[in-house]
Scaffold this motif. Sequence first.
Motif, short mmCIF file in Angstrom:
data_model
loop_
_atom_site.label_atom_id
_atom_site.label_comp_id
_atom_site.label_asym_id
_atom_site.label_seq_id
_atom_site.Cartn_x
_atom_site.Cartn_y
_atom_site.Cartn_z
N LEU A 105 -57.77 49.52 -36.27
CA LEU A 105 -57.44 48.90 -37.54
C LEU A 105 -58.64 48.14 -38.08
CD1 LEU A 105 -53.95 47.40 -36.58
CD2 LEU A 105 -54.42 49.60 -37.69
N VAL A 106 -59.01 48.41 -39.34
CA VAL A 106 -60.18 47.75 -39.95
C VAL A 106 -59.76 47.16 -41.29
CG1 VAL A 106 -62.58 47.99 -40.66
CG2 VAL A 106 -61.65 49.48 -38.88
N ASP A 107 -59.66 45.84 -41.35
CA ASP A 107 -59.26 45.15 -42.59
C ASP A 107 -59.70 43.70 -42.49
OD1 ASP A 107 -57.51 43.75 -44.65
OD2 ASP A 107 -56.78 45.81 -44.88
N ASP A 108 -60.20 43.13 -43.59
CA ASP A 108 -60.66 41.75 -43.53
C ASP A 108 -59.53 40.73 -43.62
OD1 ASP A 108 -60.20 42.46 -46.20
OD2 ASP A 108 -61.68 41.06 -46.98
N GLU A 109 -58.29 41.21 -43.82
CA GLU A 109 -57.15 40.31 -43.87
C GLU A 109 -56.38 40.37 -42.55
OE1 GLU A 109 -54.70 40.54 -47.42
OE2 GLU A 109 -56.29 41.66 -48.42
N PRO A 110 -56.38 39.27 -41.78
CA PRO A 110 -55.67 39.26 -40.49
C PRO A 110 -54.19 39.61 -40.62
CG PRO A 110 -57.10 37.34 -40.67
CD PRO A 110 -57.11 38.00 -42.02
N ALA A 116 -68.50 46.50 -38.33
CA ALA A 116 -68.17 46.51 -36.90
C ALA A 116 -67.59 47.85 -36.44
CB ALA A 116 -67.16 45.39 -36.60
N VAL A 117 -67.42 48.79 -37.37
CA VAL A 117 -66.66 50.01 -37.06
C VAL A 117 -67.40 50.92 -36.08
CG1 VAL A 117 -65.76 52.15 -38.02
CG2 VAL A 117 -65.32 49.99 -39.17
N ILE A 118 -68.67 51.21 -36.32
CA ILE A 118 -69.37 52.21 -35.49
C ILE A 118 -69.40 51.83 -34.00
CG2 ILE A 118 -71.61 53.26 -35.01
CD1 ILE A 118 -71.97 53.63 -37.97
N PRO A 119 -69.79 50.60 -33.64
CA PRO A 119 -69.77 50.28 -32.20
C PRO A 119 -68.37 50.36 -31.60
CG PRO A 119 -70.36 48.35 -33.53
CD PRO A 119 -70.44 49.53 -34.42
N LEU A 120 -67.35 49.97 -32.37
CA LEU A 120 -65.98 50.04 -31.86
C LEU A 120 -65.50 51.48 -31.71
CD1 LEU A 120 -64.21 47.05 -33.67
CD2 LEU A 120 -64.64 47.30 -31.22
N PRO A 166 -65.96 42.56 -47.33
CA PRO A 166 -67.11 41.79 -47.83
C PRO A 166 -68.49 42.29 -47.44
CG PRO A 166 -65.91 40.59 -46.12
CD PRO A 166 -65.07 41.76 -46.48
N LEU A 167 -68.72 42.69 -46.19
CA LEU A 167 -70.06 43.07 -45.76
C LEU A 167 -70.33 44.56 -45.99
CD1 LEU A 167 -70.41 40.99 -42.46
CD2 LEU A 167 -71.37 40.47 -44.72
N LEU A 168 -69.48 45.39 -45.38
CA LEU A 168 -69.63 46.84 -45.53
C LEU A 168 -68.28 47.42 -45.91
CD1 LEU A 168 -71.85 49.07 -45.10
CD2 LEU A 168 -70.75 49.52 -42.89
N ASP A 169 -68.20 48.00 -47.11
CA ASP A 169 -66.89 48.49 -47.58
C ASP A 169 -66.49 49.77 -46.87
OD1 ASP A 169 -68.02 50.74 -48.90
OD2 ASP A 169 -68.32 49.60 -50.74
N GLY A 170 -65.25 50.19 -47.12
CA GLY A 170 -64.71 51.35 -46.43
C GLY A 170 -65.41 52.64 -46.75
N ILE A 171 -65.99 52.74 -47.95
CA ILE A 171 -66.70 53.97 -48.34
C ILE A 171 -67.95 54.13 -47.49
CG2 ILE A 171 -67.85 55.20 -50.21
CD1 ILE A 171 -66.13 53.51 -52.16
#
Length: 224
Positions: free
Chosen positions: A15-20, A47-51, A67-72
Amino acid sequence: MGCHYAGQMPVTVLLVDDEPLVRAGLRAVLEAQPDIEVVGEAADGAAVIPLVRQLRPDVVAMDVRMPLLDGIEATRAVLRTVEDPPKILVVTTFENDEYVYEALRAGADGFLLKRARPAEIVNAIRLVAEGDSLLFPAAVRALAAEYGNGSARTALAEAALTEREAAVLRLMARGLSNAEIAGKLIVGTETVKTHVSAVLAKLGARDRTQAVIAAYESGFVAPS
């Protein structure tokens, strides 16, 4: 990586989302299912690639706007740098968002609305993991009509699809699964899989979503 079916290993999800709260809600819905396992969470696309490399999920549920790297960009990065990448399901607030269409063009396999009902969320994860059907074809049609840039016209013209491959692509664009296409064309499912593979190869498409976007953007299939 492969797909999972009843009686086999569960579909694993990152799961990747900036909202907990969004992550917590998705986790609660998915972990209530015996065939789905949430293996990790991230608050940003960076944080997606290492995970993904560490956890090897089958599906990444990816927020579009972070905020840092968007989903696209995160989608592009995963598909460009990870061997045997997971399926990517974009999670969004608005289905007619240009960001959603760019994520699909970047290689995402489908998208999920944040307001979706629990059953729809579960179905979306399973559908994307199996990879033999298209998620939300009607919405893809609308997005292609609004945001498509026509760049696929030449590629599809040069693809030289056979009559049967063209028929399969049209049915794929309607969102039909391999089994449903087989029923329409009165052929075996394995035959359909062969035709789908040929269509993807000729179009240079990673998956069904990419092929269908090319079909709409080229005018091969009308968005109406």
